[in-house]
Scaffold this active site. Structure first.
Site, mmCIF file in Angstrom:
data_model
loop_
_atom_site.group_PDB
_atom_site.id
_atom_site.type_symbol
_atom_site.label_atom_id
_atom_site.label_comp_id
_atom_site.label_asym_id
_atom_site.label_seq_id
_atom_site.Cartn_x
_atom_site.Cartn_y
_atom_site.Cartn_z
ATOM 1 N N GLU A 87 0.875 -1.179 0.000
ATOM 2 C CA GLU A 87 0.000 0.000 0.000
ATOM 3 C C GLU A 87 0.907 1.221 0.000
ATOM 4 O OE1 GLU A 87 -3.933 1.743 2.252
ATOM 5 O OE2 GLU A 87 -2.372 0.814 3.451
ATOM 6 N N ASP A 122 -6.962 -3.177 8.443
ATOM 7 C CA ASP A 122 -6.045 -2.055 8.202
ATOM 8 C C ASP A 122 -5.290 -1.754 9.503
ATOM 9 O OD1 ASP A 122 -4.716 -0.088 6.766
ATOM 10 O OD2 ASP A 122 -6.268 1.428 7.040
#
Length: 368
Positions: free
Chosen positions: A110, A255
């Site tokens: 990411e 997350d």
């Protein structure tokens, strides 16, 4: 079960697998007042237990993995954040070894290929356009263990990088993006199949400019990630995503960052400093939300008791759907003979009571 909820059922484990045959002298555990569901699969997780997957030592990474196993995540993809490209390539090498050992299911990059307009908790100074050569460098560094790359596909090189990832069997995820509706559709047509934490770090849904949210929700080829911690999403947004995408296109993610399963305090997310207070992680400078402290057992409990979603839909979002995305649904993601014995035991109020991974108790329910 894939067919729905089975009452008064029986599940048999032999070795590391679920089986349809009951061995002689089998040890019987009575869980008749409990829920038995598949182990959780988290495709977007940056760390936990005080450890970061981006910067921790091997032992620290293993501690983070174990922390999430204690909360029911039996399969985990280790996510990185934006750091120097050479350092990121080195991390890919370390994490790929853990993937080869079966500790993680693979690597999710990411950043750094994300929009400075929607950077969230990523260092703007280290961001870069998704040049296919740079993307290929990270994929190669992962030695076949790269599972997903999050891209702002509207940036120069974005569409070509999506095609590159698709050709190499790596998930191209649209996220941290400032794309228009039309640009998002073009990325999906090029091969993007995941929305990185839908709604977060992207333009809001507009009535004249619907942006990426509408495109990602409406396209049957896309699975949308959702962070169900009560902070990242309003319950109405969660309900909208389930209603529009359908239960088979939602993947609950954590997350999570270092503080998950560890506690409040000061942490680092890549080069940035984070303050965690009352379980909410925010950048010290600017105050942006910086990942979460969520664990998947809490996401499950909240989805059923607060959001009032059907248990079957929640199980799909936590297990079957992400397993399918990873191409691992022949081994994990559901309770079926021949699959890994990855199980989570929940009480009547959906509190976690036991976790089994590959036939071994990680959290022993001690029910006799």
């Amino acid at each position: 079960m894939p067919s729905g909820t089975v009452e008064n059922g029986r599940l048999v484990v032999a070795g590391a697998r679920i089986t349809s045959n009951t061995p002689k002298n089998a040890h019987v555990i009575d869980v008749s007042t409990h829920w038995l569901v598949p182990g959780f699969v988290d495709i977007h997780n940056h760390g936990g237990g005080g450890a970061s997957f981006t910067s921790g030592t091997v032992d620290e990474v293993l501690k983070g993995i174990h922390t999430h196993r204690l909360h029911g995540t039996t399969t985990l993809v280790a996510s990185t954040v934006t750091v120097d490209m050479d350092f990121l390539a080195q991390r890919a090498g370390l994490l790929s070894e853990l993937a080869e050992q079966g500790e993680i299911a693979g690597i999710h990059f990411e950043g750094p290929f994300i929009s400075p307009c929607r950077k969230g908790a990523h260092s703007e100074a280290l961001l870069r356009d998704p040049d296919p050569a740079a993307v290929r460098k990270l994929v190669d560094a992962a030695r076949g263990r790269a599972k997903m790359v999050t891209l702002a596909t509207e940036l120069p090189g974005g569409i070509d990088s999506v095609r590159l990832l698709a050709e190499h069997g790596v998930i191209a995820a649209i996220g941290h993006t400032d794309a228009t509706y039309e640009q998002t559709l073009a990325a999906i047509d090029a091969g993007a199949t995941v929305a990185t934490h839908l709604f977060n770090a992207m333009p809001t849904l507009g009535h004249r400019d619907p942006g990426p949210v509408a495109a990602l929700l409406e396209d049957e080829r896309v699975t949308v990630e959702l962070i169900n911690d009560g902070t990242h999403l309003h319950p109405a947004a969660l309900e909208l995503a389930f209603h529009r995408a359908g239960a088979d296109r939602v993947a609950f993610i954590t997350d999570a960052m270092d503080a998950a399963g560890f506690g409040d305090g000061r942490y680092r997310l890549g080069p940035l400093e984070v303050e965690v207070a009352d379980g909410v992680a925010r950048l010290v400078e600017g105050g942006s939300i910086a990942g979460s402290t969520l664990t998947q057992d809490r996401a499950f409990q909240r989805a059923v008791t607060v959001d009032r979603l059907p248990v079957e839909a929640v199980v799909a979002a936590l297990s079957a759907n992400p397993a399918r995305l990873l191409g691992m649904d022949d081994r994990i993601g559901s309770l079926e003979p021949g699959k890994d014995a990855d199980l989570v035991l929940l009480d009547a109020d959906f509190g976690l009571k036991g976790v089994m991974r590959r036939g071994e108790w990680v959290v022993d329910p001690q029910l006799g």
